[in-house]
Motif scaffolding. Structure first.
Motif, PDB file in Angstrom:
ATOM      1  N   LEU A 188       0.836  -1.204   0.000  1.00  0.00           N
ATOM      2  CA  LEU A 188       0.000   0.000   0.000  1.00  0.00           C
ATOM      3  C   LEU A 188       0.871   1.254   0.000  1.00  0.00           C
ATOM      4  CD1 LEU A 188      -2.706   1.474   0.241  1.00  0.00           C
ATOM      5  CD2 LEU A 188      -2.605   1.090   2.720  1.00  0.00           C
ATOM      6  N   LYS A 189       1.917   1.274   0.825  1.00  0.00           N
ATOM      7  CA  LYS A 189       2.818   2.418   0.864  1.00  0.00           C
ATOM      8  C   LYS A 189       3.489   2.626  -0.493  1.00  0.00           C
ATOM      9  CE  LYS A 189       3.893   2.009   5.805  1.00  0.00           C
ATOM     10  NZ  LYS A 189       4.947   1.647   6.794  1.00  0.00           N
ATOM     11  N   GLN A 190       3.856   1.520  -1.141  1.00  0.00           N
ATOM     12  CA  GLN A 190       4.477   1.639  -2.457  1.00  0.00           C
ATOM     13  C   GLN A 190       3.517   2.231  -3.482  1.00  0.00           C
ATOM     14  OE1 GLN A 190       6.149  -2.638  -2.421  1.00  0.00           O
ATOM     15  NE2 GLN A 190       7.586  -1.482  -3.705  1.00  0.00           N
ATOM     16  N   LEU A 191       2.279   1.781  -3.457  1.00  0.00           N
ATOM     17  CA  LEU A 191       1.291   2.322  -4.385  1.00  0.00           C
ATOM     18  C   LEU A 191       1.108   3.824  -4.180  1.00  0.00           C
ATOM     19  CD1 LEU A 191      -1.365  -0.544  -4.303  1.00  0.00           C
ATOM     20  CD2 LEU A 191      -0.149   0.256  -6.348  1.00  0.00           C
ATOM     21  N   LYS A 192       1.058   4.258  -2.931  1.00  0.00           N
ATOM     22  CA  LYS A 192       0.887   5.676  -2.649  1.00  0.00           C
ATOM     23  C   LYS A 192       2.093   6.482  -3.137  1.00  0.00           C
ATOM     24  CE  LYS A 192      -2.160   5.233   1.400  1.00  0.00           C
ATOM     25  NZ  LYS A 192      -2.274   5.449   2.866  1.00  0.00           N
ATOM     26  N   ALA A 193       3.302   5.977  -2.879  1.00  0.00           N
ATOM     27  CA  ALA A 193       4.508   6.682  -3.306  1.00  0.00           C
ATOM     28  C   ALA A 193       4.586   6.774  -4.828  1.00  0.00           C
ATOM     29  CB  ALA A 193       5.753   5.977  -2.760  1.00  0.00           C
ATOM     30  N   ASN A 194       4.208   5.694  -5.506  1.00  0.00           N
ATOM     31  CA  ASN A 194       4.311   5.668  -6.956  1.00  0.00           C
ATOM     32  C   ASN A 194       3.186   6.431  -7.639  1.00  0.00           C
ATOM     33  OD1 ASN A 194       6.584   3.713  -8.162  1.00  0.00           O
ATOM     34  ND2 ASN A 194       5.967   2.969  -6.132  1.00  0.00           N
ATOM     35  N   LEU A 195       2.042   6.592  -6.978  1.00  0.00           N
ATOM     36  CA  LEU A 195       0.981   7.423  -7.537  1.00  0.00           C
ATOM     37  C   LEU A 195       1.485   8.847  -7.730  1.00  0.00           C
ATOM     38  CD1 LEU A 195      -1.920   7.987  -8.417  1.00  0.00           C
ATOM     39  CD2 LEU A 195      -2.498   8.338  -5.988  1.00  0.00           C
ATOM     40  N   TYR A 410      11.186   5.778 -12.371  1.00  0.00           N
ATOM     41  CA  TYR A 410      11.261   4.783 -11.292  1.00  0.00           C
ATOM     42  C   TYR A 410       9.845   4.506 -10.807  1.00  0.00           C
ATOM     43  CZ  TYR A 410      13.337   2.239  -7.373  1.00  0.00           C
ATOM     44  OH  TYR A 410      13.731   1.252  -6.490  1.00  0.00           O
ATOM     45  N   ILE A 411       9.206   3.518 -11.447  1.00  0.00           N
ATOM     46  CA  ILE A 411       7.831   3.147 -11.106  1.00  0.00           C
ATOM     47  C   ILE A 411       7.847   1.687 -10.666  1.00  0.00           C
ATOM     48  CG2 ILE A 411       5.450   3.005 -11.894  1.00  0.00           C
ATOM     49  CD1 ILE A 411       6.553   5.841 -11.934  1.00  0.00           C
ATOM     50  N   SER A 412       7.654   1.464  -9.379  1.00  0.00           N
ATOM     51  CA  SER A 412       7.733   0.103  -8.834  1.00  0.00           C
ATOM     52  C   SER A 412       6.378  -0.455  -8.416  1.00  0.00           C
ATOM     53  CB  SER A 412       8.694   0.067  -7.636  1.00  0.00           C
ATOM     54  OG  SER A 412       8.280   1.005  -6.652  1.00  0.00           O
ATOM     55  N   ALA A 413       5.319   0.354  -8.477  1.00  0.00           N
ATOM     56  CA  ALA A 413       3.980  -0.112  -8.125  1.00  0.00           C
ATOM     57  C   ALA A 413       2.960   0.741  -8.860  1.00  0.00           C
ATOM     58  CB  ALA A 413       3.755  -0.024  -6.611  1.00  0.00           C
ATOM     59  N   TRP A 414       2.062   0.091  -9.604  1.00  0.00           N
ATOM     60  CA  TRP A 414       1.056   0.834 -10.366  1.00  0.00           C
ATOM     61  C   TRP A 414      -0.038  -0.130 -10.801  1.00  0.00           C
ATOM     62  CZ3 TRP A 414       5.303  -1.378 -12.392  1.00  0.00           C
ATOM     63  CH2 TRP A 414       5.233  -1.993 -13.647  1.00  0.00           C
ATOM     64  N   ALA A 415      -1.123   0.407 -11.302  1.00  0.00           N
ATOM     65  CA  ALA A 415      -2.197  -0.417 -11.856  1.00  0.00           C
ATOM     66  C   ALA A 415      -2.483   0.057 -13.268  1.00  0.00           C
ATOM     67  CB  ALA A 415      -3.456  -0.325 -10.999  1.00  0.00           C
ATOM     68  N   ASP A 426      11.841  -2.869  -5.526  1.00  0.00           N
ATOM     69  CA  ASP A 426      12.284  -1.511  -5.196  1.00  0.00           C
ATOM     70  C   ASP A 426      13.811  -1.537  -5.112  1.00  0.00           C
ATOM     71  OD1 ASP A 426      12.504   1.103  -4.310  1.00  0.00           O
ATOM     72  OD2 ASP A 426      11.871   0.639  -2.251  1.00  0.00           O
ATOM     73  N   ILE A 427      14.460  -1.706  -6.279  1.00  0.00           N
ATOM     74  CA  ILE A 427      15.881  -2.048  -6.300  1.00  0.00           C
ATOM     75  C   ILE A 427      16.777  -0.981  -5.693  1.00  0.00           C
ATOM     76  CG2 ILE A 427      15.728  -3.687  -8.203  1.00  0.00           C
ATOM     77  CD1 ILE A 427      16.614  -1.495 -10.100  1.00  0.00           C
ATOM     78  N   TYR A 428      16.373   0.280  -5.764  1.00  0.00           N
ATOM     79  CA  TYR A 428      17.169   1.357  -5.179  1.00  0.00           C
ATOM     80  C   TYR A 428      16.570   1.848  -3.858  1.00  0.00           C
ATOM     81  CZ  TYR A 428      19.116   1.645  -9.945  1.00  0.00           C
ATOM     82  OH  TYR A 428      19.699   1.374 -11.171  1.00  0.00           O
ATOM     83  N   GLN A 429      15.568   1.151  -3.375  1.00  0.00           N
ATOM     84  CA  GLN A 429      14.911   1.469  -2.101  1.00  0.00           C
ATOM     85  C   GLN A 429      14.481   2.939  -2.032  1.00  0.00           C
ATOM     86  OE1 GLN A 429      16.851  -0.231   1.398  1.00  0.00           O
ATOM     87  NE2 GLN A 429      17.839  -1.783   0.108  1.00  0.00           N
ATOM     88  N   LYS A 430      13.758   3.357  -3.055  1.00  0.00           N
ATOM     89  CA  LYS A 430      13.240   4.717  -3.130  1.00  0.00           C
ATOM     90  C   LYS A 430      11.837   4.853  -2.550  1.00  0.00           C
ATOM     91  CE  LYS A 430      15.783   6.411  -7.199  1.00  0.00           C
ATOM     92  NZ  LYS A 430      16.210   7.708  -6.662  1.00  0.00           N
ATOM     93  N   ASP A 431      11.188   3.725  -2.229  1.00  0.00           N
ATOM     94  CA  ASP A 431       9.774   3.771  -1.836  1.00  0.00           C
ATOM     95  C   ASP A 431       9.570   4.001  -0.347  1.00  0.00           C
ATOM     96  OD1 ASP A 431       9.201   3.315  -4.457  1.00  0.00           O
ATOM     97  OD2 ASP A 431       8.663   1.209  -4.214  1.00  0.00           O
ATOM     98  N   GLY A 432      10.653   4.053   0.432  1.00  0.00           N
ATOM     99  CA  GLY A 432      10.537   4.301   1.861  1.00  0.00           C
ATOM    100  C   GLY A 432      10.030   3.129   2.657  1.00  0.00           C
ATOM    101  N   VAL A 433      10.248   1.907   2.155  1.00  0.00           N
ATOM    102  CA  VAL A 433       9.755   0.716   2.876  1.00  0.00           C
ATOM    103  C   VAL A 433      10.903  -0.210   3.279  1.00  0.00           C
ATOM    104  CG1 VAL A 433       7.484   0.802   1.811  1.00  0.00           C
ATOM    105  CG2 VAL A 433       9.307  -0.519   0.701  1.00  0.00           C
TER     106      VAL A 433
END
Length: 440
Positions: A188-195, A410-415, A426-433
């Motif tokens: 969920l956190k990844q989806l929010k960050a990538n939105l 850098y898009i790691s989560a989307w629909a 999240d290979i570069y750990q940009k999503d904060g998780v």
């Protein structure tokens, strides 16, 4: 081009739905809709225990072919993906509110493949796998308490794998279990960050563009919002990350000279030169690399003491040829990071699932097809002419009459518009998780 995969999909006869949540929640049409949308197809339940996906997923050739020649799918930066990702966020809020999903036991290191959960297996952990796939919507029903890995679980696991950037083998190996065990609140956190990223970049796209999605290690050629072709790529390592950028592609260099970038000089060439010098060998002679001093004069490679060389002492270049890491083509664009897109003399890496292996540049599989598309309408540059340049080995720079937009994102989560939720490492750990979404 996709060989056995294409034949297998044709024999399946219907479109696969890779569903990462309930189709009823997305479409309001119930589970039947889930069997008919999506961009890959493993087929509907046959009513018995025979898997309907006819390609043998345990065949190493299947894995290499799938990874090297991915299906087109939907454009990562399509405008419809913003609303689709918002819908996915609402769905994952519901999943989290229900307690998320169970964790599965990781298989032992180097466990034999035939000991892993897969079609035909009976194991108590299968019921946990069912519950996990049901929670995310990949499993659309069936006997949720059964310990038998049947056709429904086989198809559901392949859906999960494909929508999480894994080869859809239907085998619950360690990498797949690690992906399944990423908690729902993390997703969920990844989806929010990538939105936020999608909302920033999608409005900037042109009618015709190339996008490199770094976490997916894939390149998309997009025109009028639809993918023309998707290519496997190789992106930068975590300690040599590929940068984000937004710039036009201006020209192509056929059979180019490779001018070694600073990172390669300091972190690869000089250490390798020191190692080889200790063995009485010369790195420049072995790899056909020329060194030039500050006045532009070519330096005798046998006179170089690698223990006294600093990154700025010499400039280095390598002529076109079989050893040249740029292969037969380099795609040029402005970059403050000295990165570019290019061919490679060895394409084996494109058949791997994990392709974060470069020093920041992007290697492109089947780059000749991308070049033909970039040069479309620019006589005499058709597919045959590009193939001739590859065969000739002759250096030639060609300027694009119409520069084509290029984006490194850098898009790691989307629909996507079909309701499929996609996740990539999240290979570069940009999503904060943290590491959990990068460790598989």
């Amino acid at each position: 081009m996709r060989g056995r995969i294409a034949r297998a999909m044709a024999s399946a006869g219907v479109a696969l739905a890779i569903v990462a949540f309930s189709a009823a929640d997305w479409t309001g049409q119930g589970g039947a809709a889930a069997q008919n949308f999506g961009w890959i197809n493993f087929g509907p339940s046959s009513g018995d225990n025979t898997p309907s996906y006819s390609t043998n997923p345990t065949d190493p050739d299947f894995v290499r072919e799938w990874e090297a020649n991915p299906p087109k799918g939907f454009a990562t930066l399509a405008k419809a993906n913003i609303e689709a990702t918002k819908m996915a966020i609402r769905q994952y809020l519901m999943i989290v509110s229900r307690g998320g999903w169970p964790q599965l036991p990781l298989p032992p290191n180097k466990a034999p493949r035939d000991s892993l959960m897969q079609y035909g297996t009976t194991d108590p952990a299968v019921s946990l796998l069912r519950a996990r796939l049901l929670a995310s919507g990949d499993l659309l029903g069936g006997n949720t308490s059964s310990n038998y890995f049947d056709n429904d679980v086989d198809r559901a696991l392949k859906r999960f794998q494909a929508s999480n950037g894994l080869t859809p083998t239907g085998i619950a190996d360690k990498r797949t279990i690690a992906a399944l065990n990423v908690p729902a609140d993390v997703r969920l956190k990844q989806l929010k960050a990538n939105l936020v990223r999608l909302q920033e970049v999608i409005p900037t796209t042109s009618k015709k563009y190339v996008v490199v999605n770094i976490p997916a290690a894939q390149i998309e050629a997009v025109e009028n919002g639809r993918i023309v072709a998707r290519y496997a790529g190789v992106v930068g390592k975590a300690d040599r990350p590929t940068p984000l950028l937004h710039t036009p592609i201006t020209d192509l260099s056929f059979n180019p000279t490779w001018r070694l970038p600073p990172t390669v000089i300091s972190e690869d060439l000089i250490p390798r030169g020191q190692q080889m010098q200790q063995k009485g060998q010369n790195v420049l002679v072995k790899f056909g690399i020329d060194a030039y001093d500050g006045s532009g004069r070519k330096v005798d490679p046998t006179k170089i003491d690698w223990n006294k060389v600093n990154p700025g002492t010499y400039r280095y270049s390598q002529k076109p040829g079989k050893e040249n890491p740029l292969g037969f083509l380099k795609i040029n664009f402005d970059s403050a990071h000295s990165v570019y897109m290019h061919d490679t003399p060895s394409d084996r890496i494109f058949g791997r699932n994990f392709r974060s292996e470069s020093s920041g540049c992007i290697r492109v599989h089947n780059i000749e097809n991308l070049a033909t598309w970039l040069l479309a309408g620019q006589a005499p540059w058709d597919a045959d002419r590009v193939a001739q340049m590859k065969e000739s080995g002759r250096p030639l720079d060609v300027k694009l009459k119409k520069p084509v937009q290029l984006l490194f994102v850098y898009i790691s989560a989307w629909a996507t518009e079909d309701g499929v939720v996609q996740f990539r490492r999240d290979i570069y750990q940009k999503d904060g998780v943290g590491e959990i979404a990068a460790s598989y």
